[in-house]
Design a protein around this motif. Sequence first.
Motif, PDB file in Angstrom:
ATOM      1  N   ASP A 239       0.798  -1.073   0.129  1.00 23.72           N
ATOM      2  CA  ASP A 239       0.113  -0.141   0.177  1.00 23.72           C
ATOM      3  C   ASP A 239       0.957   1.254   0.066  1.00 23.72           C
ATOM      4  N   VAL A 240       0.246   2.642  -0.189  1.00 26.83           N
ATOM      5  CA  VAL A 240       1.021   3.562  -0.042  1.00 26.83           C
ATOM      6  C   VAL A 240       2.022   3.843   0.955  1.00 26.83           C
ATOM      7  N   GLU A 241       1.717   3.464   2.210  1.00 21.48           N
ATOM      8  CA  GLU A 241       2.504   3.735   3.538  1.00 21.48           C
ATOM      9  C   GLU A 241       3.658   2.613   3.138  1.00 21.48           C
ATOM     10  N   GLN A 244       6.181   4.007   0.480  1.00 20.35           N
ATOM     11  CA  GLN A 244       6.892   5.132   0.868  1.00 20.35           C
ATOM     12  C   GLN A 244       7.993   5.009   1.788  1.00 20.35           C
ATOM     13  N   PRO A 367       3.143  12.343  -4.939  1.00 16.94           N
ATOM     14  CA  PRO A 367       2.221  11.462  -4.254  1.00 16.94           C
ATOM     15  C   PRO A 367       1.085  10.728  -5.496  1.00 16.94           C
ATOM     16  N   VAL A 371       0.422   6.717  -5.439  1.00 15.65           N
ATOM     17  CA  VAL A 371      -0.646   6.068  -5.535  1.00 15.65           C
ATOM     18  C   VAL A 371      -0.854   5.233  -6.711  1.00 15.65           C
TER      19      VAL A 371
ATOM     20  N   GLN B 123      -5.580   7.395   4.011  1.00 17.62           N
ATOM     21  CA  GLN B 123      -4.259   7.882   3.489  1.00 17.62           C
ATOM     22  C   GLN B 123      -3.524   6.883   2.774  1.00 17.62           C
ATOM     23  N   ILE B 124      -3.328   5.685   3.354  1.00 20.81           N
ATOM     24  CA  ILE B 124      -2.645   4.566   2.898  1.00 20.81           C
ATOM     25  C   ILE B 124      -3.210   3.889   1.520  1.00 20.81           C
ATOM     26  N   THR B 126      -4.826   6.237  -0.596  1.00 20.51           N
ATOM     27  CA  THR B 126      -5.093   7.260  -1.658  1.00 20.51           C
ATOM     28  C   THR B 126      -3.943   8.394  -1.446  1.00 20.51           C
ATOM     29  N   HIS B 127      -3.215   8.405  -0.559  1.00 23.35           N
ATOM     30  CA  HIS B 127      -2.064   9.111   0.021  1.00 23.35           C
ATOM     31  C   HIS B 127      -2.539  10.874  -0.414  1.00 23.35           C
ATOM     32  N   LYS B 128      -3.780  11.047   0.209  1.00 18.37           N
ATOM     33  CA  LYS B 128      -4.230  12.421   0.164  1.00 18.37           C
ATOM     34  C   LYS B 128      -4.441  13.061   1.492  1.00 18.37           C
ATOM     35  N   MET B 147      -1.678  15.164   7.169  1.00 19.60           N
ATOM     36  CA  MET B 147      -1.507  13.639   7.081  1.00 19.60           C
ATOM     37  C   MET B 147      -1.276  13.038   8.399  1.00 19.60           C
TER      38      MET B 147
END
Lengths: 585, 585
Positions: A239-241, A244, A367, A371, B123-124, B126-128, B147
Amino acid sequence: MVTFQEISPADFFYRNRDIAGFTNPSRAIFVSIRELVENSLDSADQMSVPPEVYVRLTEEDASTTTESGNGVYRLLIMDNGSGIAARHIPSAFGQVLFGSNYKLKQARGTFGLGGTMAILYGQITTHKPVLVKSSTGGSKVYEFKMMIDIQRNRPLILDRKTRRNKENWRGTIVEYSLEGDYYRAMSKILEYLKQTALLTPYADIKFVDPKGRLYMFNRVTTKMPPPPTETLTHPYGVDVETLQRIIRVTESRNLLDFMRKHFHRVGQGTSLSFLDFAGFIRTPDPKRLKPEAVARLVETNNKSKKFRKFFGRITEEQIKVGLKKAKSQDMIAFLKSIFPNVDRTIILRLLASSGLVRTKNPKKLKPPEIVKLVRMMKQYTDFLPPDASCLSPLGEDLLRAGILKELKPEFIAVSQRKPSTYAGHPFIVETAIAYGGDIPKKDDIVVYRFANKIPLLYDEASDVSIRVIRSINWRRYKVASGMPIAILVHLCSTKVPYKTVGKEFIADRPEVKVEILNGIREVARRLQTFLAKREHVAKEKKRLSVFAKYLPKIAQFSTDLAGKTEAPDIELLLKSVRKYETEGK
Amino acid sequence: MVTFQEISPADFFYRNRDIAGFTNPSRAIFVSIRELVENSLDSADQMSVPPEVYVRLTEEDASTTTESGNGVYRLLIMDNGSGIAARHIPSAFGQVLFGSNYKLKQARGTFGLGGTMAILYGQITTHKPVLVKSSTGGSKVYEFKMMIDIQRNRPLILDRKTRRNKENWRGTIVEYSLEGDYYRAMSKILEYLKQTALLTPYADIKFVDPKGRLYMFNRVTTKMPPPPTETLTHPYGVDVETLQRIIRVTESRNLLDFMRKHFHRVGQGTSLSFLDFAGFIRTPDPKRLKPEAVARLVETNNKSKKFRKFFGRITEEQIKVGLKKAKSQDMIAFLKSIFPNVDRTIILRLLASSGLVRTKNPKKLKPPEIVKLVRMMKQYTDFLPPDASCLSPLGEDLLRAGILKELKPEFIAVSQRKPSTYAGHPFIVETAIAYGGDIPKKDDIVVYRFANKIPLLYDEASDVSIRVIRSINWRRYKVASGMPIAILVHLCSTKVPYKTVGKEFIADRPEVKVEILNGIREVARRLQTFLAKREHVAKEKKRLSVFAKYLPKIAQFSTDLAGKTEAPDIELLLKSVRKYETEGK
């Protein structure tokens, strides 16, 4: 007026200890022993040393035992595991969310909670410090006497000692007091140890209970399954986390390299194809291609057998002529126009080998690009499935040995399924079915559930294995109510989908469910064959016993009728009508 | 080599989000809406303002919706609740284990997790950043764009703005993006809102779904239950940690005062009797009693009607004479020897009123004394049960109004049980049974489960209410399969014994189980009366219809036979055989 407050994770689990399994005095004593035994087994497994675990529970002061059966106990657990480095001992036992298992690796413990929660429970019921002794096998043994500062989630060291380690001992000893109800928990604790022995047949476990009774669960083998290893994240589990976090620590300067280095089973080829699919590949504009680049491309191809197989020999002339009529703005489309029969992935590989593929520096992704990359990882269908080298299933031999030792069945079938995956996490299901022996005859099938070698004993009704077993039409397998049948299901994974922190049961993930179902069917079919044969043998025995009963009479009658004195030998005749070799007959 | 690592609580719940209910994209969108709606309702309840909650879910970019039905959504929730002070906004939405509900008070939220987890999930995926606007009704509205730093469990503020609050608006708006599967979650979300409206009939809830459909759940009353208040710890719910925390902050100099000030329903008398029971009362040695003390004792008694009732008038002489022959070393035993018919507790009170009772300074208690005090609290049986003033049950009228609005039943019975307690936590069970109307005819009874006004929609099989309902013999209550019957169970408590952080189901605490059982029996008996009457009425209708059919014929026949032309009026006759007044007949 609304007032706000921050609480520490230790405080959170202290306030909500039902969630970690410490629901009542009986459950608390069970969970405490379980958590510490599992830490011990994990730590020996990691060193590939056959575990030796000694557990002793003594009544501390019989006078405090209340009417409800609650008493104060002293619990001691000793193991021959890895030991803990002195600087980590206080946090490992005096802080929650501190542990060695936050890795993509199969382990019994996963939450970094259990050991500390057990000690915390002891502290809030008896207010006594815990004693921890440990050595990693070096020249020293370290001893700590400490308590937990729950509000700050930090250990409070009351005393520390260092001793010479004369015997080169390695391992850990934990000793503390807790309130609990042993007599109500007893049957679950013994069942837990028995099932643990079943699935860890290479471990020696000794338990001395408050009455001084010694329960021994001796190893039947010193052969151990290969130790679990740490693995990279699989793209399907990202996932995004996660992405990153990897970007933060990577040293890769481009995505091509980044994908290869940080993801499970992603090589150069997969990395290229995926990034192309995801739209992260840039190639030069053919119209602006420099002569050196053309030369490099031609040379890369002509020097490589692999590429020549697809492109044949290329000449610089051929490319330059093509470039003059080129319409496309990227090299992939351009080469495709010259070599229409060559696969896009091959073209990509040639370009990459020629240094004509550019991908972004992962640290410079914006960002929305991060995503997009994550979303594309989920949509790309050509990643290789996770391999299971990071898992440490028991294996069919050890599984069989464990069951034979504990249940002594007449029949046993075991199966290890191929590795599979859910949400990027590899897993393996092992199943076994056993018949007869020490298995009780019950209306329901006896089910043993395990996850990463942990027996799961509570909240059975909600567990996926039980649902699967209930969904099967057992008559198809000649299984009838009242037969002495036991089924064992073992799920190994880098991440077991527990539904509770107390590790009571496993969630209904469809991928896991299918594997469990197929695993059980497989062993059930073998049981069916056994039962069918058994049935035939029983019929045969009956048939033969009829022959055996009447043939001598017929023989005698015929002999008399023929006026002879000696009846013919009917054994040969009997033998000729036997269909099966039945034992003892 | 074993390596250790500490993770933050945000990281823990990020890694184990199944545990908080974020198991898959459909469940995640459901849980996100639920957590934020509950925060909104809690915050209006606290202000005793009828809640107005507006929820809007829009598809952010239809092109991203995957084949599996996953899409990216924008979720907006607006309420008219208390608002959040500017300095708390970042942590309230950007930090787990930070909240306003860590109190002994009934609230929907309890873990300090849900809101932040919902935003973390957004957040995880869509990272928005999340947008939060809030005002406590003052001159300013505060806006934060932020965030979550998951690894540090801290909010990362990207932007903050302050605006004039022209309309004196008070409330909170949260807006963020998340990935989810709305269409799979839809029925659960609507069911959740419907049930929430049922149990919060004083709330206005509006929901606009991604297709632009507006669902309105309008309030039927503005009458609200009394707001929950904070309460002291009950002695039965105390452990060593709790006691120490109270000792750390207390200003009491002696245990007598300490018990009275910090524990629920402990007054002077209970405090004295308990401390005596627990062995924490010291009285002077009678032999060393000073004349002033004797004088004080005598005066206290003689001035008080209450004491004189027991001891009569005492003279200093009487005491002094007694003291000469005194054998015992404490005043309680000494007075008992002079006044053998007076209760020990009365003697204690007299001594305390005379300033002759000493108890330790709580801050000077030694660890074993703390443990003893805790253990004695559990063993002392004369503490008053917790009172329920800290609870905010719905009450029978509101419960009835909510059910009537949502189910429009023919018959309804509601009941609120008396407050009860488990492990020192007060609780109240409310039950209702309804028949007919919009209730579907099913084989099983429809069950609505609530805890602190939250509808519980998942993992029904493991819930205590369902087990209780299954254990009842429904034929006794004239309930047959296929009848349109709904049962509602609502548990209010300062601590709901949830088994999971996702608040799916309630653990099997025996005290709770008994209350639920009795509550259901109570309403079931009333349903039985209704069904019995209904049955009689049905029989009666049948009987009357027979009369109505044949009487005119008989009348006609008799008329003809008698040679008359006009048949007599049979209405009067029919009326006379009616047993019940049936409607419409």
